[in-house]
Design an enzyme around this catalytic site. Structure first.
Site, mmCIF file in Angstrom:
data_model
loop_
_atom_site.group_PDB
_atom_site.id
_atom_site.type_symbol
_atom_site.label_atom_id
_atom_site.label_comp_id
_atom_site.label_asym_id
_atom_site.label_seq_id
_atom_site.Cartn_x
_atom_site.Cartn_y
_atom_site.Cartn_z
ATOM 1 N N ASP A 46 0.848 -1.195 0.000
ATOM 2 C CA ASP A 46 0.000 0.000 0.000
ATOM 3 C C ASP A 46 0.884 1.246 0.000
ATOM 4 O OD1 ASP A 46 -2.969 1.034 0.685
ATOM 5 O OD2 ASP A 46 -1.502 2.243 1.784
ATOM 6 N N TYR A 51 3.295 9.655 -0.509
ATOM 7 C CA TYR A 51 4.372 9.062 0.295
ATOM 8 C C TYR A 51 5.740 9.248 -0.362
ATOM 9 C CZ TYR A 51 0.390 6.530 2.418
ATOM 10 O OH TYR A 51 -0.807 6.176 3.000
ATOM 11 N N LYS A 76 -2.579 5.978 -4.443
ATOM 12 C CA LYS A 76 -3.659 6.935 -4.135
ATOM 13 C C LYS A 76 -3.390 8.281 -4.776
ATOM 14 C CE LYS A 76 -3.595 4.747 0.424
ATOM 15 N NZ LYS A 76 -2.183 4.629 0.812
ATOM 16 N N HIS A 109 -7.367 9.766 -2.040
ATOM 17 C CA HIS A 109 -6.713 9.674 -0.732
ATOM 18 C C HIS A 109 -7.551 10.325 0.381
ATOM 19 C CE1 HIS A 109 -2.359 9.215 0.919
ATOM 20 N NE2 HIS A 109 -3.220 9.009 1.875
ATOM 21 N N LYS A 233 2.884 -0.980 8.815
ATOM 22 C CA LYS A 233 4.151 -0.449 8.302
ATOM 23 C C LYS A 233 5.267 -0.757 9.297
ATOM 24 C CE LYS A 233 7.322 3.012 8.861
ATOM 25 N NZ LYS A 233 8.050 3.391 10.107
ATOM 26 N N SER A 234 6.407 -1.174 8.797
ATOM 27 C CA SER A 234 7.608 -1.254 9.639
ATOM 28 C C SER A 234 8.838 -1.219 8.751
ATOM 29 C CB SER A 234 7.613 -2.545 10.465
ATOM 30 O OG SER A 234 8.799 -2.609 11.220
ATOM 31 N N VAL A 235 9.888 -0.611 9.281
ATOM 32 C CA VAL A 235 11.168 -0.699 8.579
ATOM 33 C C VAL A 235 12.106 -1.663 9.309
ATOM 34 C CG1 VAL A 235 11.040 1.585 7.505
ATOM 35 C CG2 VAL A 235 12.034 1.376 9.807
ATOM 36 N N ARG A 239 10.110 -7.075 12.896
ATOM 37 C CA ARG A 239 8.696 -6.692 13.020
ATOM 38 C C ARG A 239 7.933 -6.998 11.730
ATOM 39 N NH1 ARG A 239 9.277 -0.691 15.723
ATOM 40 N NH2 ARG A 239 9.601 -1.350 17.876
ATOM 41 N N ASN A 243 4.721 -9.320 12.052
ATOM 42 C CA ASN A 243 3.374 -8.860 11.668
ATOM 43 C C ASN A 243 2.727 -9.774 10.629
ATOM 44 O OD1 ASN A 243 3.842 -6.706 13.356
ATOM 45 N ND2 ASN A 243 4.293 -5.240 11.723
HETATM 46 N N1 NAP Z 1 -5.144 6.570 3.690
HETATM 47 C C1 NAP Z 1 -4.583 7.253 4.641
HETATM 48 O O1 NAP Z 1 -4.909 8.430 4.859
HETATM 49 C C2 NAP Z 1 -3.516 6.616 5.477
HETATM 50 C C3 NAP Z 1 -3.028 7.259 6.627
HETATM 51 C C4 NAP Z 1 -2.062 6.595 7.393
HETATM 52 C C5 NAP Z 1 -1.613 5.349 7.014
HETATM 53 N N2 NAP Z 1 -2.083 4.753 5.871
HETATM 54 C C6 NAP Z 1 -1.599 3.416 5.429
HETATM 55 O O2 NAP Z 1 -1.634 2.510 6.526
HETATM 56 C C7 NAP Z 1 -0.330 1.961 6.719
HETATM 57 C C8 NAP Z 1 -0.100 1.623 8.161
HETATM 58 O O3 NAP Z 1 -0.377 2.727 9.031
HETATM 59 P P1 NAP Z 1 0.758 3.552 9.791
HETATM 60 O O4 NAP Z 1 2.037 3.461 9.048
HETATM 61 O O5 NAP Z 1 0.199 4.901 10.062
HETATM 62 O O6 NAP Z 1 0.842 2.865 11.225
HETATM 63 P P2 NAP Z 1 0.925 1.390 11.838
HETATM 64 O O7 NAP Z 1 1.146 0.374 10.789
HETATM 65 O O8 NAP Z 1 -0.253 1.252 12.761
HETATM 66 O O9 NAP Z 1 2.205 1.512 12.758
HETATM 67 C C9 NAP Z 1 3.502 1.728 12.276
HETATM 68 C C10 NAP Z 1 4.440 2.013 13.462
HETATM 69 O O10 NAP Z 1 4.437 0.908 14.361
HETATM 70 C C11 NAP Z 1 5.757 0.389 14.474
HETATM 71 N N3 NAP Z 1 5.618 -1.079 14.439
HETATM 72 C C12 NAP Z 1 5.283 -1.843 13.359
HETATM 73 N N4 NAP Z 1 5.227 -3.139 13.690
HETATM 74 C C13 NAP Z 1 5.514 -3.222 15.004
HETATM 75 C C14 NAP Z 1 5.618 -4.295 15.909
HETATM 76 N N5 NAP Z 1 5.411 -5.563 15.522
HETATM 77 N N6 NAP Z 1 5.940 -4.022 17.204
HETATM 78 C C15 NAP Z 1 6.143 -2.756 17.602
HETATM 79 N N7 NAP Z 1 6.067 -1.679 16.789
HETATM 80 C C16 NAP Z 1 5.755 -1.909 15.502
HETATM 81 C C17 NAP Z 1 6.553 0.912 13.310
HETATM 82 O O11 NAP Z 1 7.907 1.105 13.686
HETATM 83 P P3 NAP Z 1 9.182 0.761 12.746
HETATM 84 O O12 NAP Z 1 8.850 1.132 11.340
HETATM 85 O O13 NAP Z 1 10.251 1.629 13.342
HETATM 86 O O14 NAP Z 1 9.457 -0.697 12.919
HETATM 87 C C18 NAP Z 1 5.871 2.247 13.074
HETATM 88 O O15 NAP Z 1 6.376 3.226 13.959
HETATM 89 C C19 NAP Z 1 0.587 3.069 6.175
HETATM 90 O O16 NAP Z 1 1.904 2.650 5.950
HETATM 91 C C20 NAP Z 1 -0.163 3.454 4.919
HETATM 92 O O17 NAP Z 1 0.063 2.477 3.911
HETATM 93 C C21 NAP Z 1 -3.030 5.369 5.103
#
Ligand code: NAP
Length: 281
Positions: A46, A51, A76, A109, A233-235, A239, A243
């Site tokens: 995604d 981005y 998007k 978006h 998301k993770s880098v 993790r 996940n």
């Molecule tokens: N449509 C929209 O408006 C919108 C808005 C926001 C997001 N999104 C989409 O949704 C995706 C996911 O949402 P998000 O990136 O906001 O947040 P998320 O996936 O809920 O969380 C990502 C964060 O959690 C950490 N993390 C990931 N796996 C983990 C684990 N197993 N244990 C502990 N910490 C962990 C990551 O750290 P590290 O990377 O440092 O490991 C990062 O800081 C985005 O990448 C994007 O594709 C869409």
């Protein structure tokens, strides 16, 4: 064979219920992160024009040697390009950046109801063109509220295949989620683990302990069992793998309900409110 369920969308296409999100993944880290994800087994990425990493997503998929048809790719429309001609150009830019002749899913978006004279309808009709010519296999929206969806239903021919919304244990976005379900729109949950905020929750930790799983796995499993599509998301390579490993255990009804009960309603929302969000920089 992957354990990731394929969900059928309202247009007959199928989407892996678990994918990998690349919001806030720096361009310089994207090829490596997506490569780790593909190695771990993810087959759904995604991204978004906003981005800034579509090019690197495409490159990682090509480098993997996987067939294009084996990876489901979403992008998007940038908020600055809602006018139909701009949207057409932006979509061409997305395909060019990814280096593909189609995307599997293309989304508006944000609805931006306070911009463009509130006209997200002609933007949606422009996405219908991309669906008609096959360059977007499926089309959908993101951050659409019930009244935005109602308006598309009244004024256009295509029901969005998905609505990608903020949704996690503290903000379960129930009204929009229920509308989606009632109208055959698949819900994609963005920030599925609330960017880590829910991982220290006592209830989540207790369930994780009982299941012998990590808090992130428990929250993602809850999302899957509730029928949502997710792309954490993770880098961090461990993790990324962690996940993905959520298909060999199940939460029971009482665990699911305890997580349902963590909903804080509007107070749990972390992102902008779609009715007011007006960033189009
Ligand atoms: N449509 C929209 O408006 C919108 C808005 C926001 C997001 N999104 C989409 O949704 C995706 C996911 O949402 P998000 O990136 O906001 O947040 P998320 O996936 O809920 O969380 C990502 C964060 O959690 C950490 N993390 C990931 N796996 C983990 C684990 N197993 N244990 C502990 N910490 C962990 C990551 O750290 P590290 O990377 O440092 O490991 C990062 O800081 C985005 O990448 C994007 O594709 C869409």
């Amino acid at each position: 064979m992957s354990d990731v369920p394929l969900l059928e969308l309202n247009d007959g296409n199928r989407i892996p219920q678990l994918g990998f999100g690349v919001f806030q993944v720096d361009r310089s880290e994207t090829v490596e992160a997506v490569t780790h994800a593909l190695d771990a087994g993810y087959r759904h990425i995604d991204t978004a024009e906003m981005y800034g990493n579509e090019r690197e997503v495409g490159e990682a998929i090509r480098q993997s040697g996987l067939a294009r048809g084996d990876v489901f790719v979403t992008s998007k429309l940038n908020n600055s390009f809602h006018e139909p001609d701009d949207a057409r150009r932006a979509f061409d830019g997305t395909l060019e950046g990814l280096g593909f002749d189609h995307v599997d899913l293309f989304l508006i978006h944000w609805p931006l109801p306070t911009l463009y004279d509130g006209d997200y309808v002609s933007t949606w009709r422009t996405l219908e063109e991309f669906k008609d010519d096959g360059s977007a296999r499926s089309i959908g929206v993101s951050n659409f509220q019930v009244d935005h969806l109602d308006r598309l239903a009244a004024e256009t021919d295509t029901v969005p295949a998905v609505n990608q919304i903020e949704l996690h244990p503290y903000f379960q976005n129930r009204e929009v989620r229920a509308y989606d379900e009632e109208h055959g729109i698949a819900t994609e949950a963005w920030s599925p683990i609330a960017q880590g905020e829910v991982l220290d929750d006592q209830v989540i930790d207790e369930i994780a302990e009982k299941a012998g799983r990590t808090p992130a796995q428990v929250v993602l499993r809850w999302q899957i069992q509730r029928g949502n599509i997710v792309f954490p998301k993770s880098v961090t390579p461990e993790r990324i793998r962690e996940n993905f490993e959520i298909f060999d255990f199940e939460l029971d009804d009482s665990d699911l309900e305890r997580i349902d009960d963590l909903d804080q309603g509007e107070a749990g929302r972390n992102g902008p409110h779609p009715d007011r969000f007006d960033y189009a920089g």
